[in-house]
Design an enzyme around this catalytic site. Structure first.
Site, PDB file in Angstrom:
ATOM      1  N   GLN A 107      -5.644  -5.716   6.103  1.00  0.00           N
ATOM      2  CA  GLN A 107      -6.565  -6.088   5.029  1.00  0.00           C
ATOM      3  C   GLN A 107      -6.616  -7.616   4.899  1.00  0.00           C
ATOM      4  O   GLN A 107      -7.443  -8.159   4.189  1.00  0.00           O
ATOM      5  CB  GLN A 107      -6.095  -5.474   3.706  1.00  0.00           C
ATOM      6  CG  GLN A 107      -6.020  -3.962   3.700  1.00  0.00           C
ATOM      7  CD  GLN A 107      -5.273  -3.428   2.484  1.00  0.00           C
ATOM      8  OE1 GLN A 107      -5.804  -3.377   1.381  1.00  0.00           O
ATOM      9  NE2 GLN A 107      -4.008  -3.089   2.681  1.00  0.00           N
ATOM     10  N   ASN A 108      -5.683  -8.286   5.585  1.00  0.00           N
ATOM     11  CA  ASN A 108      -5.544  -9.735   5.456  1.00  0.00           C
ATOM     12  C   ASN A 108      -6.611 -10.474   6.251  1.00  0.00           C
ATOM     13  O   ASN A 108      -6.963 -10.067   7.354  1.00  0.00           O
ATOM     14  CB  ASN A 108      -4.148 -10.173   5.910  1.00  0.00           C
ATOM     15  CG  ASN A 108      -3.060  -9.494   5.098  1.00  0.00           C
ATOM     16  OD1 ASN A 108      -3.320  -8.953   4.020  1.00  0.00           O
ATOM     17  ND2 ASN A 108      -1.854  -9.482   5.624  1.00  0.00           N
ATOM     18  N   VAL A 109      -7.098 -11.544   5.684  1.00  0.00           N
ATOM     19  CA  VAL A 109      -8.104 -12.381   6.351  1.00  0.00           C
ATOM     20  C   VAL A 109      -7.468 -13.677   6.864  1.00  0.00           C
ATOM     21  O   VAL A 109      -8.165 -14.564   7.321  1.00  0.00           O
ATOM     22  CB  VAL A 109      -9.260 -12.689   5.372  1.00  0.00           C
ATOM     23  CG1 VAL A 109     -10.003 -11.414   5.002  1.00  0.00           C
ATOM     24  CG2 VAL A 109      -8.778 -13.428   4.124  1.00  0.00           C
ATOM     25  N   HIS A 125     -11.285  -6.469   6.725  1.00  0.00           N
ATOM     26  CA  HIS A 125     -11.945  -7.228   5.658  1.00  0.00           C
ATOM     27  C   HIS A 125     -12.447  -8.587   6.149  1.00  0.00           C
ATOM     28  O   HIS A 125     -12.851  -9.440   5.364  1.00  0.00           O
ATOM     29  CB  HIS A 125     -11.002  -7.412   4.460  1.00  0.00           C
ATOM     30  CG  HIS A 125     -10.737  -6.113   3.748  1.00  0.00           C
ATOM     31  ND1 HIS A 125      -9.662  -5.945   2.894  1.00  0.00           N
ATOM     32  CD2 HIS A 125     -11.386  -4.933   3.755  1.00  0.00           C
ATOM     33  CE1 HIS A 125      -9.681  -4.704   2.424  1.00  0.00           C
ATOM     34  NE2 HIS A 125     -10.692  -4.081   2.917  1.00  0.00           N
ATOM     35  N   SER A 195      -0.403  -3.131  -2.066  1.00  0.00           N
ATOM     36  CA  SER A 195      -0.322  -2.401  -3.337  1.00  0.00           C
ATOM     37  C   SER A 195      -1.114  -1.099  -3.237  1.00  0.00           C
ATOM     38  O   SER A 195      -1.045  -0.257  -4.120  1.00  0.00           O
ATOM     39  CB  SER A 195      -0.903  -3.276  -4.450  1.00  0.00           C
ATOM     40  OG  SER A 195      -2.244  -3.655  -4.108  1.00  0.00           O
ATOM     41  N   ASN A 219       7.955  -2.434   1.428  1.00  0.00           N
ATOM     42  CA  ASN A 219       7.445  -3.229   0.313  1.00  0.00           C
ATOM     43  C   ASN A 219       8.646  -3.690  -0.519  1.00  0.00           C
ATOM     44  O   ASN A 219       9.727  -3.115  -0.407  1.00  0.00           O
ATOM     45  CB  ASN A 219       6.506  -2.372  -0.561  1.00  0.00           C
ATOM     46  CG  ASN A 219       5.601  -3.222  -1.447  1.00  0.00           C
ATOM     47  OD1 ASN A 219       6.074  -3.933  -2.313  1.00  0.00           O
ATOM     48  ND2 ASN A 219       4.306  -3.144  -1.205  1.00  0.00           N
TER      49      ASN A 219
HETATM   50  C1  BV8 Z   1     -17.032  -0.984  -1.427  1.00  0.00           C
HETATM   51  C2  BV8 Z   1     -11.545  -9.724   1.496  1.00  0.00           C
HETATM   52  C3  BV8 Z   1     -19.198   0.003  -1.582  1.00  0.00           C
HETATM   53  C4  BV8 Z   1     -11.904 -10.748   0.497  1.00  0.00           C
HETATM   54  C5  BV8 Z   1     -10.992  -7.757   0.175  1.00  0.00           C
HETATM   55  C6  BV8 Z   1     -12.383   3.955  -5.063  1.00  0.00           C
HETATM   56  C7  BV8 Z   1     -11.533   3.903  -6.123  1.00  0.00           C
HETATM   57  C8  BV8 Z   1     -11.470   2.704  -6.897  1.00  0.00           C
HETATM   58  C9  BV8 Z   1     -12.248   1.582  -6.594  1.00  0.00           C
HETATM   59  C10 BV8 Z   1     -13.097   1.642  -5.533  1.00  0.00           C
HETATM   60  C11 BV8 Z   1     -13.169   2.822  -4.775  1.00  0.00           C
HETATM   61  N1  BV8 Z   1     -14.072   2.602  -3.797  1.00  0.00           N
HETATM   62  C12 BV8 Z   1     -14.575   1.333  -3.912  1.00  0.00           C
HETATM   63  C13 BV8 Z   1     -14.005   0.728  -4.972  1.00  0.00           C
HETATM   64  C14 BV8 Z   1     -14.265  -0.626  -5.411  1.00  0.00           C
HETATM   65  C15 BV8 Z   1     -13.428  -1.684  -4.649  1.00  0.00           C
HETATM   66  C16 BV8 Z   1     -11.965  -1.497  -4.948  1.00  0.00           C
HETATM   67  O1  BV8 Z   1     -11.227  -0.889  -4.194  1.00  0.00           O
HETATM   68  N2  BV8 Z   1     -11.572  -2.074  -6.114  1.00  0.00           N
HETATM   69  C17 BV8 Z   1     -10.143  -2.058  -6.489  1.00  0.00           C
HETATM   70  C18 BV8 Z   1      -9.814  -3.413  -7.106  1.00  0.00           C
HETATM   71  C19 BV8 Z   1      -9.869  -0.938  -7.474  1.00  0.00           C
HETATM   72  N3  BV8 Z   1     -13.656  -1.596  -3.207  1.00  0.00           N
HETATM   73  C20 BV8 Z   1     -14.702  -2.314  -2.712  1.00  0.00           C
HETATM   74  O2  BV8 Z   1     -15.439  -3.002  -3.377  1.00  0.00           O
HETATM   75  C21 BV8 Z   1     -14.940  -2.174  -1.208  1.00  0.00           C
HETATM   76  N4  BV8 Z   1     -16.337  -2.045  -0.954  1.00  0.00           N
HETATM   77  O3  BV8 Z   1     -16.520  -0.037  -1.960  1.00  0.00           O
HETATM   78  O4  BV8 Z   1     -18.380  -1.121  -1.203  1.00  0.00           O
HETATM   79  C22 BV8 Z   1     -20.085   0.163  -0.453  1.00  0.00           C
HETATM   80  C23 BV8 Z   1     -19.784   1.149   0.460  1.00  0.00           C
HETATM   81  C24 BV8 Z   1     -20.662   1.324   1.528  1.00  0.00           C
HETATM   82  C25 BV8 Z   1     -21.786   0.503   1.664  1.00  0.00           C
HETATM   83  C26 BV8 Z   1     -22.024  -0.519   0.724  1.00  0.00           C
HETATM   84  C27 BV8 Z   1     -21.139  -0.721  -0.332  1.00  0.00           C
HETATM   85  C28 BV8 Z   1     -14.529  -3.480  -0.453  1.00  0.00           C
HETATM   86  C29 BV8 Z   1     -13.086  -3.736  -0.585  1.00  0.00           C
HETATM   87  C30 BV8 Z   1     -12.714  -5.006   0.222  1.00  0.00           C
HETATM   88  C31 BV8 Z   1     -12.804  -6.255  -0.626  1.00  0.00           C
HETATM   89  N5  BV8 Z   1     -12.282  -7.412   0.114  1.00  0.00           N
HETATM   90  N6  BV8 Z   1     -10.565  -8.823   0.909  1.00  0.00           N
HETATM   91  C32 BV8 Z   1     -10.815 -11.790   0.338  1.00  0.00           C
HETATM   92  O5  BV8 Z   1      -9.694 -11.565   0.840  1.00  0.00           O
HETATM   93  O6  BV8 Z   1     -11.134 -12.795  -0.264  1.00  0.00           O
HETATM   94  S1  BV8 Z   1      -9.825  -6.786  -0.652  1.00  0.00           S
HETATM   95  C33 BV8 Z   1      -8.428  -7.826  -0.828  1.00  0.00           C
HETATM   96  O7  BV8 Z   1      -7.720  -7.281  -1.926  1.00  0.00           O
HETATM   97  C34 BV8 Z   1      -7.445  -7.796   0.316  1.00  0.00           C
HETATM   98  O8  BV8 Z   1      -8.064  -7.796   1.572  1.00  0.00           O
HETATM   99  C35 BV8 Z   1      -6.692  -6.495   0.054  1.00  0.00           C
HETATM  100  O9  BV8 Z   1      -7.402  -5.404   0.527  1.00  0.00           O
HETATM  101  C36 BV8 Z   1      -6.690  -6.422  -1.453  1.00  0.00           C
HETATM  102  C37 BV8 Z   1      -5.400  -6.932  -1.997  1.00  0.00           C
HETATM  103  O10 BV8 Z   1      -4.456  -5.913  -1.785  1.00  0.00           O
HETATM  104  P1  BV8 Z   1      -3.079  -6.237  -1.007  1.00  0.00           P
HETATM  105  O11 BV8 Z   1      -3.360  -6.856   0.295  1.00  0.00           O
HETATM  106  O12 BV8 Z   1      -2.302  -5.002  -1.053  1.00  0.00           O
HETATM  107  O13 BV8 Z   1      -2.406  -7.391  -1.886  1.00  0.00           O
HETATM  108  P2  BV8 Z   1      -1.775  -7.265  -3.345  1.00  0.00           P
HETATM  109  O14 BV8 Z   1      -1.551  -8.654  -3.803  1.00  0.00           O
HETATM  110  O15 BV8 Z   1      -2.572  -6.328  -4.187  1.00  0.00           O
HETATM  111  O16 BV8 Z   1      -0.343  -6.551  -3.104  1.00  0.00           O
HETATM  112  C38 BV8 Z   1       0.632  -7.228  -2.348  1.00  0.00           C
HETATM  113  C39 BV8 Z   1       1.737  -6.207  -2.131  1.00  0.00           C
HETATM  114  O17 BV8 Z   1       2.737  -6.817  -1.321  1.00  0.00           O
HETATM  115  C40 BV8 Z   1       2.417  -5.756  -3.426  1.00  0.00           C
HETATM  116  O18 BV8 Z   1       2.626  -4.345  -3.367  1.00  0.00           O
HETATM  117  C41 BV8 Z   1       3.765  -6.504  -3.404  1.00  0.00           C
HETATM  118  O19 BV8 Z   1       4.789  -5.748  -4.012  1.00  0.00           O
HETATM  119  C42 BV8 Z   1       4.006  -6.609  -1.894  1.00  0.00           C
HETATM  120  N7  BV8 Z   1       4.844  -7.733  -1.476  1.00  0.00           N
HETATM  121  C43 BV8 Z   1       4.876  -8.989  -1.983  1.00  0.00           C
HETATM  122  N8  BV8 Z   1       5.765  -9.751  -1.262  1.00  0.00           N
HETATM  123  C44 BV8 Z   1       6.261  -8.944  -0.268  1.00  0.00           C
HETATM  124  C45 BV8 Z   1       5.668  -7.657  -0.398  1.00  0.00           C
HETATM  125  N9  BV8 Z   1       5.953  -6.621   0.432  1.00  0.00           N
HETATM  126  C46 BV8 Z   1       6.866  -6.869   1.427  1.00  0.00           C
HETATM  127  N10 BV8 Z   1       7.455  -8.091   1.627  1.00  0.00           N
HETATM  128  C47 BV8 Z   1       7.192  -9.139   0.804  1.00  0.00           C
HETATM  129  N11 BV8 Z   1       7.812 -10.307   1.001  1.00  0.00           N
END
Ligand code: BV8
Length: 249
Positions: A107-109, A125, A195, A219
């Site tokens: 998912q990382n860019v 992504h 997450s 994680n």
């Molecule tokens: C879409 C690029 C429609 C941009 C990104 C179903 C249910 C609910 C919501 C939705 C659903 N379907 C769609 C949605 C809406 C939305 C969504 O999911 N919203 C969420 C917030 C609820 N999804 C979308 O909008 C998707 N598109 O549905 O379009 C459509 C469909 C067809 C045709 C037309 C339209 C698009 C989603 C992609 C968006 N772009 N990234 C950018 O990066 O700037 S998403 C972006 O956020 C990341 O790429 C990644 O995916 C996400 C962040 O999540 P993580 O990478 O997991 O990071 P996070 O900080 O959350 O967690 C870090 C984890 O690491 C934690 O657990 C932490 O404990 C752990 N950690 C920390 N340190 C360590 C560690 N683990 C191990 N070692 C360590 N040292």
């Protein structure tokens, strides 16, 4: 997780991986945290007071494209200062072990998996290094050179946007299809540093589980994915993944 619990879980995970013929890995921002790339959760989903969904979305772009470029240029500048960590390199070694029966879905860019030497990578992504023209649709790799907050297309002088999947935008069909096939055909799915909240990426986990794959979560804490995990390896991925590979070797 105590050391004994972690060692026991590492032994079980290594046993499953030794028996596996094909492996799929799903990574999130957590795998790059130890390299110095902020995660989304760590910043409480905020950038400079803006909800990330607001700057990483078509609406945000329509409202204020310069702000969106400031957001991405700040991340490009950050990534230009960091290096892959042992977690990234451990996944390169895992790929060497499974060859074509391996796929890394990220998912990382930030491009750190490719920088570490991973080859079978799906950046579902997009990438901070790539731009797309909003007029002629030309996609270009611009590395991490500073781009300013209103870059133009060298071919048609149209406005360039980051070639990244924003919230509300669909993932590229071909890449997403390949990711779903890998998750549904693997014997073991490693879920590292995510997450598991953002969809459709997070749906790869129940897809793999339903097809009988063993799900191994790495994680620092439990997540939305923990309910699907057969084995939880709770600790920093930069420490846990090398230990897992040592056990495999
Ligand atoms: C879409 C690029 C429609 C941009 C990104 C179903 C249910 C609910 C919501 C939705 C659903 N379907 C769609 C949605 C809406 C939305 C969504 O999911 N919203 C969420 C917030 C609820 N999804 C979308 O909008 C998707 N598109 O549905 O379009 C459509 C469909 C067809 C045709 C037309 C339209 C698009 C989603 C992609 C968006 N772009 N990234 C950018 O990066 O700037 S998403 C972006 O956020 C990341 O790429 C990644 O995916 C996400 C962040 O999540 P993580 O990478 O997991 O990071 P996070 O900080 O959350 O967690 C870090 C984890 O690491 C934690 O657990 C932490 O404990 C752990 N950690 C920390 N340190 C360590 C560690 N683990 C191990 N070692 C360590 N040292």
């Amino acid at each position: 997780m105590t050391d004994d619990e972690l060692n026991d879980a590492l032994d079980r995970a290594a046993r499953w991986l030794r028996a596996a013929k094909s492996v799929c890995v799903l990574t999130g921002a957590g795998i790059s945290a130890e390299s110095g790339v902020p995660t989304f959760r760590a910043s409480d989903g905020l950038w400079e007071g803006h909800r990330i969904e607001d700057v990483a979305s078509p609406d945000g772009w329509d409202r204020n494209p310069a702000l969106v470029w400031q957001f991405y240029n700040a991340r490009r500048a950050n990534v230009a200062t960091v290096k892959p960590n042992p977690g990234h390199f451990a996944l390169v070694a895992l790929e060497d072990r499974f060859g074509d029966n391996f796929k890394l879905v990220t998912q990382n860019v930030d491009g750190l998996h490719l920088q570490a030497g991973s080859r079978r990578v799906l950046e579902i992504h997009g990438s901070l290094r790539q731009t797309r023209c909003t007029v002629c649709e030309a996609v270009a790799n611009r590395g991490l050179e500073p781009l300013g907050d209103a870059p133009e297309c060298p071919q048609c002088h149209g406005r360039l946007r980051p070639h990244i999947v924003w919230f509300g935008e669909g993932l590229p069909d071909d890449i997403w299809m390949e990711a779903m096939v890998s998750a549904s055909e693997c014997d073991a799915l490693l879920v590292v540093g995510t997450s598991a909240v953002v969809h459709p990426a997070a749906s790869l986990i129940p897809i793999a589980r339903r097809k009988g794959a063993t799900v191994i979560e790495v994680n620092i804490t439990r997540t939305e994915a923990s309910a699907y995990a057969d084995i939880g390896l709770y600790g920093p991925s930069g420490e846990v993944l090398p230990k897992l590979l040592q056990r495999l070797e």
